[in-house]
Design a protein around this motif. Sequence first.
Motif: not given
Length: 370
Positions: A117-120, A168-171, A349-351
Amino acid sequence: MISDSHPLKRLQQIILDPIDKWMILAMLIIYVMSLFLLYSADGQEFVQLEKKTLHTFIGFLLLWGLARIKPQILASLALPAYIGGVVLLLAVELFGVTVNGSTRWLDIGPIRIQPSEIMKIGLPMMVAWYFQRYDTDLRWYHYLGAIGIIMVPVFLILKQPDLGTATLIMASGLFVVFFAGLSWRVLFATIIAAIAAMPLMWQYGMHDYQRTRVLTLLDPTKDPLGAGYHILQSMIAIGSGGVWGKGWLNGTQTHLDYIPESTTDFIFAVFGEEFGLVGNVILVVLYVFIVSRGLMISARARTLYERTVAAAFTMTFFCYAFVNMGMVSGILPVVGVPLPLVSYGGTATLSIMIMLGMLMSIYNNQSHQH
């Protein structure tokens, strides 16, 4: 006419000036809709609804606080956030908690965190910061460097295994690369290469459960009581809602517990059943409005960092909405992606709120420069 020195005017400047009021209005409408949905999906209980309200309130405070911080200051956090995220992903590899066959979590004292989640947030910031350093002298090898920055966390997340989050993170990182000025020729060549590599990916790069998800997408009726059950029930719920829906609290698929994860990943099926096509269109219009405001903020940005980060966060928000709706509607494989601002879940929600808060920071910086 209230003067600038009037207390009410000052209060308005403190509370409202840092934020895009139209975007906030769209977010608040979605939040109110989500309360009705959660109450219905959770069996008319208030437990998740109360927690969702708490998560959203904290999220709005975070958003407002981030909006008041200059983008340059937030940019300075990119490298620590990225390195910290990679270290935590390595810690997951060594000491992670396994749930349902996937090792994605870390227990730190009394709390459990999911470092992906941090990496998003950290990855697009890092890639944008990297490009900003070479803004006046971008060469082809800088794009290769950016791909390397993206692939390190993506590889670690794939090992968990978590193909949906990794994709999704790669995107989110590739959006930065594209908006930094990647040529269309390179983009199309990459897409063609990716399509050509799919047979190898299918044979050697995917786990059995991931292949099953793809096969289920192509024909969910092959295993209607097993792998295809969730998606079939979801499609039945959306289809049975028709144009106008069955009405709030009247969703039979929802209240007979046929819809899996009805408050999180599959909440869109509850929405489709109870509010029908009309409700779905309203939600899509609100999402499109938020995305369009985000892209407008990106277009007005004065630095490469601001432009690429704003565009990447906006397109990541779009991807979350598109993938969740596509998954629930049966046009994309089932992956654990929440519906932005609607699904229950504190971390998600927080991210999302942090991403939108950084977007507001760029908007606030533009407002003060006009």
